[in-house]
Design an enzyme around this catalytic site. Structure first.
Site, PDB file in Angstrom:
ATOM      1  NE  ARG A 195      -4.000  -1.732   0.253  1.00  0.00           N
ATOM      2  CZ  ARG A 195      -4.112  -2.974  -0.138  1.00  0.00           C
ATOM      3  NH1 ARG A 195      -3.193  -3.596  -0.453  1.00  0.00           N
ATOM      4  NH2 ARG A 195      -5.285  -3.831   0.328  1.00  0.00           N
ATOM      5  CB  SER A 213      -8.683  -1.355   3.982  1.00  0.00           C
ATOM      6  OG  SER A 213      -9.088  -2.784   3.796  1.00  0.00           O
ATOM      7  CD  GLU A 226      -5.624   0.924   2.208  1.00  0.00           C
ATOM      8  OE1 GLU A 226      -6.091   1.787   1.420  1.00  0.00           O
ATOM      9  OE2 GLU A 226      -5.821  -0.109   2.384  1.00  0.00           O
TER      10      GLU A 226
HETATM   11  N1  EPU Z   1     -11.111 -10.177  10.338  1.00  0.00           N
HETATM   12  C1  EPU Z   1     -11.667 -10.323  11.540  1.00  0.00           C
HETATM   13  N2  EPU Z   1     -12.903  -9.333  11.699  1.00  0.00           N
HETATM   14  C2  EPU Z   1     -13.269  -8.531  10.820  1.00  0.00           C
HETATM   15  C3  EPU Z   1     -12.470  -8.544   9.747  1.00  0.00           C
HETATM   16  C4  EPU Z   1     -11.233  -9.090   9.277  1.00  0.00           C
HETATM   17  O1  EPU Z   1     -11.362 -11.194  12.435  1.00  0.00           O
HETATM   18  O2  EPU Z   1     -14.118  -7.753  10.910  1.00  0.00           O
HETATM   19  C5  EPU Z   1      -9.899 -11.107  10.424  1.00  0.00           C
HETATM   20  C6  EPU Z   1      -9.948 -12.483   9.958  1.00  0.00           C
HETATM   21  O3  EPU Z   1      -9.052 -13.264  10.494  1.00  0.00           O
HETATM   22  C7  EPU Z   1      -9.575 -12.735   8.284  1.00  0.00           C
HETATM   23  C8  EPU Z   1      -8.483 -11.652   8.490  1.00  0.00           C
HETATM   24  O4  EPU Z   1      -8.857 -10.624   9.028  1.00  0.00           O
HETATM   25  O5  EPU Z   1      -9.302 -13.781   8.085  1.00  0.00           O
HETATM   26  C9  EPU Z   1      -8.422 -11.030   6.919  1.00  0.00           C
HETATM   27  O6  EPU Z   1      -9.498 -10.554   6.577  1.00  0.00           O
HETATM   28  P1  EPU Z   1      -9.710 -10.235   4.814  1.00  0.00           P
HETATM   29  O7  EPU Z   1      -9.463 -11.418   4.053  1.00  0.00           O
HETATM   30  O8  EPU Z   1     -11.181  -9.650   4.811  1.00  0.00           O
HETATM   31  O9  EPU Z   1      -8.823  -9.102   4.563  1.00  0.00           O
HETATM   32  P2  EPU Z   1      -8.309  -8.001   5.187  1.00  0.00           P
HETATM   33  O10 EPU Z   1      -6.779  -7.982   5.875  1.00  0.00           O
HETATM   34  O11 EPU Z   1      -9.186  -7.339   6.236  1.00  0.00           O
HETATM   35  C10 EPU Z   1      -6.992  -6.901   3.149  1.00  0.00           C
HETATM   36  C11 EPU Z   1      -6.812  -5.651   2.413  1.00  0.00           C
HETATM   37  C12 EPU Z   1      -8.139  -5.524   1.542  1.00  0.00           C
HETATM   38  C13 EPU Z   1      -8.004  -6.568   0.374  1.00  0.00           C
HETATM   39  C14 EPU Z   1      -8.096  -8.122   1.361  1.00  0.00           C
HETATM   40  C15 EPU Z   1      -8.135  -9.238   0.289  1.00  0.00           C
HETATM   41  C16 EPU Z   1      -5.614  -4.180   3.604  1.00  0.00           C
HETATM   42  C17 EPU Z   1      -5.343  -3.293   4.528  1.00  0.00           C
HETATM   43  N3  EPU Z   1      -6.658  -4.584   3.216  1.00  0.00           N
HETATM   44  O12 EPU Z   1      -7.931  -6.771   4.029  1.00  0.00           O
HETATM   45  O13 EPU Z   1      -7.968  -4.444   0.758  1.00  0.00           O
HETATM   46  O14 EPU Z   1      -9.329  -6.606  -0.364  1.00  0.00           O
HETATM   47  O15 EPU Z   1      -6.960  -8.180   2.088  1.00  0.00           O
HETATM   48  O16 EPU Z   1      -6.875  -9.312   0.079  1.00  0.00           O
HETATM   49  O17 EPU Z   1      -4.393  -4.834   3.554  1.00  0.00           O
HETATM   50  C18 EPU Z   1      -8.253  -2.057   0.915  1.00  0.00           C
HETATM   51  O18 EPU Z   1      -7.152  -1.857   0.691  1.00  0.00           O
HETATM   52  O19 EPU Z   1      -9.341  -1.301   0.523  1.00  0.00           O
HETATM   53  C19 EPU Z   1      -8.963  -3.487   0.693  1.00  0.00           C
HETATM   54  C20 EPU Z   1     -10.183  -3.728   0.864  1.00  0.00           C
END
Ligand code: EPU
Length: 337
Positions: free
Chosen positions: A162, A237, A333
């Site tokens: 990012r 995010s 972010e």
């Molecule tokens: N989780 C929770 N509760 C929540 C959300 C997430 O416990 O409410 C935990 C779960 O363990 C889940 C883990 O977080 O397994 C990861 O969640 P998710 O796969 O939704 O991914 P993220 O880390 O929350 C990142 C990116 C997203 C991208 C997804 C998929 C960042 C800051 N965000 O989110 O990017 O779509 O991975 O690759 O790195 C964005 O940048 O705007 C964005 C949406």
């Protein structure tokens, strides 16, 4: 090219925050952009493209340039690959769909990310195991102070999670006008290792997926978790996933045995900010029109008429709680303006 005065930016940012720009111009060609930079070169300038990664907390007393230059051009192609350029004002997801419909592979995991092509390199957009930098060849950008065109190659951009040179050394100095990608035309290298994609493909009964299948799986996952900015204002995010030391992580594991993690290297571990926020009790909570999304705690939302400052206050409350509970500093972010 028309200058509009006291223009509401509500329609131009996906959070749907109603702030006023003292002057606003929609730019539809590189010539228009160069002309206005030459003419108005003494004024402070603020760039808005898709407005999908910003939280506007104040009126903008600058000349706001909305970069809406469209067009897609094929630069060269062989049987195996294609070099293709998209102008900055192309909608990102429409461009991804254009590539998928023409069987150009590489961007399918980045389906349905809001925003325009021109801002994609700034934060090296990424999702489901793929980042923009994986297919990015170069971008063209206009130097705001001289009006001259500059080409940034992949290495020049210093992409990381990012992040890029456009958020650091050259922040606010250039306007990206065109981005060029190298995509595959056959033997596509699919990235389906992300658990949610594997599950979605399995659910859909697909064993040898095409790039279109992967795109559709990503669309399905995003729609199930992430709010559509056309319905509920948001910028995806709000925070980055923090990276902490192995020692810090081991300490946290004693109190929180279920804490999820991704190993970065031997010393560093990334933890999902969404998990930290959910554990702190914020998921689905709402203060006035500012809230934390009910299905994904990493996404802050504007239910209707929240002011940027209300969202900012909520984000600070979250940061303080995460610091207090986990001794972790959450970095935003989204750009706070
Ligand atoms: N989780 C929770 N509760 C929540 C959300 C997430 O416990 O409410 C935990 C779960 O363990 C889940 C883990 O977080 O397994 C990861 O969640 P998710 O796969 O939704 O991914 P993220 O880390 O929350 C990142 C990116 C997203 C991208 C997804 C998929 C960042 C800051 N965000 O989110 O990017 O779509 O991975 O690759 O790195 C964005 O940048 O705007 C964005 C949406």
């Amino acid at each position: 090219m028309k200058i509009e005065y006291n223009k509401s930016l509500k329609e131009y940012n996906t959070f749907g925050i109603d702030v006023i720009a003292s002057e606003f111009v929609k730019i539809t060609s590189e010539t228009e952009l160069k002309d206005i930079l030459l003419r108005e070169n003494k004024k402070p300038i603020f760039i808005i493209s898709g407005g999908s990664n910003m939280l506007l907390t104040n009126n903008i007393d600058s000349l706001v340039l909305h970069i809406a230059i469209q067009g897609i051009t094929i630069i060269e192609e062989s049987d195996d690959s294609i070099i293709i350029s998209a102008n900055a004002g192309e909608n990102w997801h429409d461009f991804v769909l254009y590539c998928i419909n023409h069987n150009y592979g590489g961007l399918e995991n980045l389906s349905l990310i809001p925003g325009y092509v021109g801002s994609a390199p700034i934060q090296n957009i990424g999702a489901y195991g793929v980042e923009l930098k994986d297919t990015f060849v170069s971008c063209e950008a206009i130097d705001i102070s001289s009006g001259e065109k500059h080409i940034f190659l992949n290495d020049d951009c210093r992409f990381s999670y990012r992040n890029s040179i456009f958020k650091n050394d050259v922040k606010g100095k250039f306007i990206i006008t065109k981005v060029t990608f190298k995509l595959s035309k056959r033997n596509h290298v699919l990235n389906t290792s992300y658990g949610a994609i594997e599950n979605a493909l399995k659910e859909n009964g697909i064993t040898s997926p095409t790039i279109k299948d992967v795109s559709e799986a990503v669309i399905q996952i995003r729609k199930s978790k992430l709010p559509d900015p056309a319905e509920i204002g948001n910028s995806g995010s709000f925070f980055k996933n923090p990276v902490i030391s192995g020692k810090h992580f081991s300490e946290l594991q004693k109190s929180f045995p279920n804490i999820p993690s991704y190993k970065i290297d031997n010393q560093n571990i990334k933890v999902p900010a969404g998990w930290l926020i959910e554990q702190s009790g914020f998921k689905g909570k709402r203060w006035g029109d500012a809230g934390v999304h009910e299905k994904q705690a990493l996404v802050l939302v504007n239910y209707n008429n929240a002011a940027g400052k209300e969202i900012l206050d909520l984000s600070k409350k979250i940061q303080a709680e995460i610091k207090n509970r986990f001794d972790i500093d959450l970095e935003t972010e989204v750009n706070i303006i």
